[in-house]
Design an enzyme around this catalytic site. Structure first.
Site, mmCIF file in Angstrom:
data_model
loop_
_atom_site.group_PDB
_atom_site.id
_atom_site.type_symbol
_atom_site.label_atom_id
_atom_site.label_comp_id
_atom_site.label_asym_id
_atom_site.label_seq_id
_atom_site.Cartn_x
_atom_site.Cartn_y
_atom_site.Cartn_z
ATOM 1 N N ASP A 71 0.852 -1.187 0.000
ATOM 2 C CA ASP A 71 0.000 0.000 0.000
ATOM 3 C C ASP A 71 0.891 1.242 0.000
ATOM 4 O O ASP A 71 1.899 1.281 0.713
ATOM 5 C CB ASP A 71 -0.847 -0.003 1.284
ATOM 6 C CG ASP A 71 -2.294 0.311 1.006
ATOM 7 O OD1 ASP A 71 -2.556 1.444 0.550
ATOM 8 O OD2 ASP A 71 -3.152 -0.553 1.249
ATOM 9 N N ASP A 106 -3.234 4.629 -2.209
ATOM 10 C CA ASP A 106 -4.339 5.140 -1.399
ATOM 11 C C ASP A 106 -4.802 6.520 -1.882
ATOM 12 O O ASP A 106 -3.974 7.404 -2.105
ATOM 13 C CB ASP A 106 -3.818 5.247 0.040
ATOM 14 C CG ASP A 106 -4.901 5.491 1.044
ATOM 15 O OD1 ASP A 106 -5.811 4.655 1.158
ATOM 16 O OD2 ASP A 106 -4.843 6.532 1.737
ATOM 17 N N GLU A 126 -6.478 3.888 -5.860
ATOM 18 C CA GLU A 126 -7.801 4.045 -5.253
ATOM 19 C C GLU A 126 -8.242 5.479 -5.498
ATOM 20 O O GLU A 126 -7.529 6.422 -5.140
ATOM 21 C CB GLU A 126 -7.718 3.772 -3.747
ATOM 22 C CG GLU A 126 -9.097 3.809 -3.104
ATOM 23 C CD GLU A 126 -9.099 4.227 -1.644
ATOM 24 O OE1 GLU A 126 -10.021 3.835 -0.923
ATOM 25 O OE2 GLU A 126 -8.173 4.958 -1.220
ATOM 26 N N HIS A 184 -10.963 -3.581 2.913
ATOM 27 C CA HIS A 184 -10.975 -3.263 4.351
ATOM 28 C C HIS A 184 -11.871 -2.083 4.698
ATOM 29 O O HIS A 184 -12.015 -1.752 5.868
ATOM 30 C CB HIS A 184 -9.535 -2.992 4.785
ATOM 31 C CG HIS A 184 -8.962 -1.807 4.058
ATOM 32 N ND1 HIS A 184 -8.697 -1.826 2.700
ATOM 33 C CD2 HIS A 184 -8.670 -0.563 4.472
ATOM 34 C CE1 HIS A 184 -8.250 -0.649 2.321
ATOM 35 N NE2 HIS A 184 -8.232 0.138 3.375
ATOM 36 N N ASP A 185 -12.421 -1.414 3.703
ATOM 37 C CA ASP A 185 -13.301 -0.261 3.956
ATOM 38 C C ASP A 185 -14.773 -0.575 3.687
ATOM 39 O O ASP A 185 -15.639 0.251 3.974
ATOM 40 C CB ASP A 185 -12.931 0.913 3.031
ATOM 41 C CG ASP A 185 -11.559 1.465 3.319
ATOM 42 O OD1 ASP A 185 -11.135 1.424 4.484
ATOM 43 O OD2 ASP A 185 -10.910 1.955 2.368
HETATM 44 C C1 GLC Z 1 -8.380 4.926 1.945
HETATM 45 C C2 GLC Z 1 -8.142 3.700 2.771
HETATM 46 C C3 GLC Z 1 -8.815 3.867 4.088
HETATM 47 C C4 GLC Z 1 -8.205 5.056 4.787
HETATM 48 C C5 GLC Z 1 -8.256 6.307 3.906
HETATM 49 C C6 GLC Z 1 -7.333 7.361 4.421
HETATM 50 O O1 GLC Z 1 -9.706 5.108 1.628
HETATM 51 O O2 GLC Z 1 -8.571 2.574 2.087
HETATM 52 O O3 GLC Z 1 -8.748 2.729 4.898
HETATM 53 O O4 GLC Z 1 -8.883 5.321 5.980
HETATM 54 O O5 GLC Z 1 -7.852 6.032 2.596
HETATM 55 O O6 GLC Z 1 -6.001 6.963 4.247
#
Ligand code: GLC
Length: 571
Positions: free
Chosen positions: A112, A212, A266, A338-339
């Site tokens: 990540d 991320d 992402e 995980h979200d």
């Molecule tokens: C992304 C991650 C998440 C995190 C956020 C801030 O959305 O997947 O888990 O809280 O970024 O880093």
């Protein structure tokens, strides 16, 4: 004169093929995967102990959530040292051994990359808030507007996106938690430091990155106020901002393109048009996670409210992404991470048809065009957990929002907001992996950091291994089928029933060396028994896989059982 038949063109040329297109990824959230040292928290050695299990799924790549040093306010998405491993997860030597063991099993490892923000404990921030000239512009500092913050932007985790810092006597921007200050990407030194960090990890031999919230790096000049009515106030000024592609292109040119790796960004609020600028054949990234299909069960735009979802809307979204990416852009396919809450609890039926609906949803994800990402436990059909009391929650986002709901509306206590918080909390994805039916599901000998889902007595790896018909074994079949059939990877997608409200049916078609192969996928997304006529032509239909015991081979008219999925080959 004989008719001149032109040979049909190949669907995919040799240089459009890539290992990461042909891969299936398995995502590991290390904190919740396997605890080797009895402290209730998963760790790298625990993960290494379970690599044979992961390999047995037939997957090719592991994506590891952040394992860097961090105060863990947001479970590692708040990094205090990019080049060190968080102590509770192990040491750098453990990590190096893990990489070796992953490679020994012919799998790859991607890490990540969290570089929109750091932790407040990162040395850069510590120096920056003290006004050290070398670091003073590493973050986005502004004076307040009188008593108010510099603008009206909101944090994704609730409240203003600005926090006043007594030491520096200024506000800093944090698009996520107050503990996660945003880096100032307009500062060239920041970019160089990040690029060096990326290179440092690539030199260690990793195979790529999941990036991320990577489309948030560039903020509009002058940081203007955002539309107060939008879903995320200010987002039109910080999502896909003006320098976004330039930053990623520089990253690609200076570092990424020197390695044979995969990258997936992402990207909140990403549209298919915008995606083409990032992930086309000469775009800086290989693929992107968008969020459109994860919002179907919102109530309107409201994330902390649950609404009914509509299959035709899913078809529209998926169709747009399957066919709309320009310049050979490639999709990332996912239901869970995980979200996200567990997909069976959202788009399946966790009570009456857990097994069938888990298999149906897996069939869908593994038969689309793109690279599929399986999240740990998805292959077991894990479900959302009960969050009976506020004390059970661990997710900073869920806790902030529960508190916000409790403050702003006429709710008396947690019980009044529990339904929505329990449904949406990211904790649902973070309950420990269910290895067996023992007290802590075989995850740990100690008290786990987060509750174990009580259904681990039934839903667990050990039970699934012993059951030929389990969700787990069905996922293995799906992965295997995909690895054997290029058509499932590269074939063109055609939706056969765009308006049908409960059945999703599509074909994947691929031509190679003059031969055309067609695969038909028929999916009943609900608990009824519809009969559908399908506009398909074939001489012979062979059933490749189904979540029911079927021998039926006449797919022009099929009656489907609840949550039934079938995959046919048409010749
Ligand atoms: C992304 C991650 C998440 C995190 C956020 C801030 O959305 O997947 O888990 O809280 O970024 O880093």
């Amino acid at each position: 004169m004989p008719i001149q038949r032109t040979k049909p063109e190949d669907t995919v040329s040799d240089d459009e093929r890539a290992w990461w297109k042909e891969s299936v990824v398995y995502q590991v959230y290390p904190r919740s995967f396997n605890d080797s040292d009895g402290d209730g928290v998963g760790d790298l050695r625990g993960l290494a102990d379970r690599l044979d299990y992961i390999a047995s799924l037939g997957v090719d790549v592991i994506w590891l959530n952040p394992v860097y040093d961090s105060p863990q306010e947001d479970n590692g998405y708040d990094i205090s040292d990019y080049r060190a491993i968080y102590e509770e997860f192990g040491t750098m030597a453990d990590w190096e051994r893990l990489l070796e063991e992953v490679h020994d099993r012919d799998m790859r490892l991607i890490m990540d990359l969290v570089v929109n923000h750091t932790s407040r404990d990162h040395e850069w921030f510590v120096e920056s808030r003290q006004g050290n000239p070398e670091y003073e512009d590493y973050y986005i500092w502004r004076e307040g507007d009188g008593e108010d913050p510099p603008n009206n932007w909101e944090s994704f985790f609730g409240g203003s996106a600005w926090e006043y810092d007594e030491e520096r006597e200024a506000y800093y921007l944090h698009l996520y938690d107050t503990s996660q200050p945003d880096l100032d990407w307009a500062n060239e030194d920041v970019r160089q430091d990040v690029f060096d960090t990326i290179e440092w990890w690539l030199e260690k031999g990793i195979d790529g990155f999941r990036m991320d919230v990577i489309n948030l790096l560039s903020k509009a000049d002058g940081l203007p106020d955002g539309d107060p009515d939008s879903e995320w106030v200010g987002s039109e000024h910080f999502i896909d901002g003006p320098e976004m592609t330039a930053y990623l292109e520089a990253m690609d040119e200076q570092v990424l393109s020197n390695y044979d790796i995969m990258t997936v960004g992402e990207m909140p609020q990403l549209t298919v048009d915008e995606a083409s600028t990032y992930v086309s054949a000469d775009g800086p990234l290989d693929m992107a996670f968008h969020f459109q299909h994860t919002k179907l069960d919102y109530d309107g735009d409201e994330r902390w409210a649950v609404g009914d979802w509509d299959l035709t809307e899913l078809k529209e979204i998926v169709g747009r992404w399957q066919t709309g990416l320009e310049g050979e852009g490639w999709n990332a396919l996912y239901w869970e991470n995980h979200d996200q809450p567990r997909v069976v609890s959202r788009y399946g039926d966790p009570v009456n048809y857990r097994r069938e609906s888990a298999k149906l949803l897996g069939t869908f994800m593994l038969t689309l065009r793109g690279t599929p990402y399986i999240y740990q436990g998805q292959e077991l059909g894990m479900t959302n957990a009960p969050w009976e009391s506020m004390d059970d929650l661990r997710d900073v986002d869920a806790i902030n929002h529960a508190e916000e709901l409790l403050e702003s509306e006429d709710h008396e206590g947690y019980d009044d907001v529990r339904d929505v918080v329990a449904y949406r909390s990211r904790d649902n994805a973070r309950t420990p992996m269910q290895w067996d039916d023992s007290e802590h599901a075989g995850f740990t000998d100690a008290d786990p950091w987060i509750q174990v889902n009580p259904n681990h007595d039934e839903v667990n790896v050990e039970a699934a291994e012993a059951d030929e018909d389990s969700v787990l074994n069905y996922y293995r079949d799906l992965v295997d089928l995909r690895e054997r059939k290029d058509t499932l990877v590269y074939g063109e997608y055609d939706d056969l029933l765009p308006d049908h409200e409960s059945v999703y049916a599509y074909t994947r078609t691929m031509t190679e060396d003059g031969e055309t192969e067609q695969v038909l996928v028929v999916l009943n997304f609900f608990g009824d028994r519809p009969t559908v006529d399908l506009p398909v032509q074939y001489d012979e239909a062979t059933l490749l896989l189904s979540n029911y015991d079927r021998s039926d081979d006449a797919p022009e008219s099929v009656t489907l059982a609840p949550y039934e999925a079938r995959i046919y080959q048409l010749d």
